[in-house]
Design an enzyme around this catalytic site. Structure first.
Site, PDB file in Angstrom:
ATOM      1  N   VAL A 181      36.963  45.207  39.675  1.00  0.00           N
ATOM      2  CA  VAL A 181      36.259  44.013  40.154  1.00  0.00           C
ATOM      3  C   VAL A 181      34.756  44.285  40.190  1.00  0.00           C
ATOM      4  CG1 VAL A 181      36.082  42.287  41.968  1.00  0.00           C
ATOM      5  CG2 VAL A 181      38.265  43.415  41.550  1.00  0.00           C
ATOM      6  N   ASP A 182      34.371  45.456  40.662  1.00  0.00           N
ATOM      7  CA  ASP A 182      32.953  45.819  40.637  1.00  0.00           C
ATOM      8  C   ASP A 182      32.403  45.800  39.215  1.00  0.00           C
ATOM      9  OD1 ASP A 182      32.478  46.145  43.349  1.00  0.00           O
ATOM     10  OD2 ASP A 182      32.864  48.294  43.345  1.00  0.00           O
ATOM     11  N   LEU A 183      33.162  46.352  38.282  1.00  0.00           N
ATOM     12  CA  LEU A 183      32.679  46.441  36.906  1.00  0.00           C
ATOM     13  C   LEU A 183      32.550  45.065  36.273  1.00  0.00           C
ATOM     14  CD1 LEU A 183      34.748  49.546  35.729  1.00  0.00           C
ATOM     15  CD2 LEU A 183      32.395  49.474  36.544  1.00  0.00           C
ATOM     16  N   GLY A 186      29.543  43.380  37.734  1.00  0.00           N
ATOM     17  CA  GLY A 186      28.310  43.847  37.109  1.00  0.00           C
ATOM     18  C   GLY A 186      28.071  43.199  35.763  1.00  0.00           C
TER      19      GLY A 186
END
Length: 397
Positions: A181-183, A186
């Site tokens: 999810v972070d990736l 980003g």
């Protein structure tokens, strides 16, 4: 010969983010040629400098930064500033006046008390593209909550469709093996920033980019979400099986596992022929994808019994000759030993004077024929560029 420059050469980014989603976005911008100034807490720096082991080793044999930090911070300048002090906040405001982009991932409203929120910084630089990355966005009943990848994978439904199905050994909701999810956040952030930059260059008008992990996770549900919208039934965990295709999963070999990814009926007939069971390709239970999905419980064990007699190499050779998509289930070390990975240069090696060995990171997947990605600098030592960057403020007065 003219020196090639990245497509974002001349773009200046002020990076107030830490951990992964924000740094992943700003590393993408740095790879594309932007100047990225990373603001870090004096003496501590980005949290991920301490997220180990493993840690790097310095030239004097002491512990260096954690490996985690290096995955998302190459190509940046590190400036150590305490934004909670009036002097630090003022330095950030002055830097923002010289920048095209600001990226931050503080809790919603967290920077307002320092005058470093969108309202405060756009007042000193109306052309500024200001990107806020939060767990739940700038508004709504959850806007005040912190958001972390793991909890968003759970709350956003990803864990409900990841893992072995109920009743199977090891059945439970499962997170993905990287902070996906972070990736994705980003990547969505960097795309949004580029769109806003295009608008700013055309109109002279900056804007606030609002990116939320929860929103991104919902978008990532993709076909699983539309499966639900159309059927009215929430998808569930299916292990390595695909909800819409069959066969589309790993199959056993004598020395490992190979994923077979059949996308149409012709490929299935070719698979059956390659495995020596050509009549299976026209079996009424398996002749179309819809039937194969319906009869998955019969199909998968039958194919597994056939593939188990092959080595991985033997199976992939046979399937590739037949035009059936397939690939090995690799460990991470094997990924970077693949001939294709070596040919494409999927690792970047950079040296930093304080570290005993070179730093290796994964190369950007972006390939541009005229303005290629650049790897001008390794992930920085904490505060290494503070004096240089602040000196530019003095000369700009």
């Amino acid at each position: 010969m003219t020196q090639l420059q990245g497509p974002l050469s001349g773009v200046r980014v002020l990076d107030l983010s830490r951990v992964l989603a924000g740094p992943w976005a700003t590393q993408t911008l740095a790879d594309l040629g932007a100047e990225v100034i990373k603001i870090e807490r004096p003496g501590e720096g980005d949290d991920t400098r301490h997220w180990g082991p493993p840690f790097t080793t310095t030239t004097d044999g002491s512990k260096g930064d954690a490996a985690y930090f290096f995955c998302a911070n190459r190509g940046k300048k590190s400036v150590a500033l305490d934004i909670a002090t009036p002097e630090g906040a003022e330095a950030v405001r002055r830097l923002a006046a010289t920048c095209d982009v600001v990226v931050e991932n503080f809790k919603t409203g967290g920077l307002a008390k320092y005058g470093l929120d969108y309202a405060g910084l756009s007042a000193v630089n109306p052309k500024l593209v200001y990107c806020s990355i939060t767990g739940f966005g700038q508004d709504g009943p959850d806007a005040h909550r912190a958001g972390y990848d793991y909890m968003i994978q759970a709350m956003g439904g990803l864990m409900s469709i990841t893992g072995q199905p109920d009743g199977a050994p090891g059945a439970e909701p499962m997170k993905v093996g990287v902070a996906v999810v972070d990736l994705f956040t980003g990547l969505y952030a960097s795309n949004a920033i580029l769109a806003a930059l295009w608008h700013a260059r055309a109109t002279g008008e900056g804007q606030h980019v609002d990116i939320a992990l929860f929103d991104v996770q919902a978008a990532m549900l993709a076909n699983q979400a539309t499966n639900y919208f159309v059927s009215g039934t929430a998808p569930t965990r299916m292990g390595n099986a695909h909800p819409n295709l069959a066969p589309y999963q790993p199959f056993p070999c004598s020395d490992g596992m190979v994923v077979i990814a059949v996308g149409n009926d012709g490929q299935f007939r070719a698979l059956a022929k390659a495995l020596g069971v050509e009549p299976m390709g026209v079996d009424p239970r398996f002749s179309t994808n819809a039937f194969r999905v319906q009869h998955r419980a019969d199909l998968s064990p039958a194919l597994s019994a056939l593939t188990a007699g092959f080595t991985m190499k033997g199976l992939m050779t046979a399937l590739e000759a037949a035009g059936v998509p397939c690939g090995p289930v690799n460990t991470i070390d094997q990924v970077f030993e693949e001939p294709q990975a070596l040919h494409r240069g999927l690792t970047v090696e950079q040296s930093r004077p304080d570290l005993a060995t070179p730093i290796r990171t994964v190369a950007s997947p972006i390939r541009l024929s005229k303005t290629p990605v650049r790897y001008d600098a390794p992930p920085p030592k904490l505060g290494q560029d503070t004096d240089e960057v602040l000196a530019t403020l003095a000369t700009s007065d």
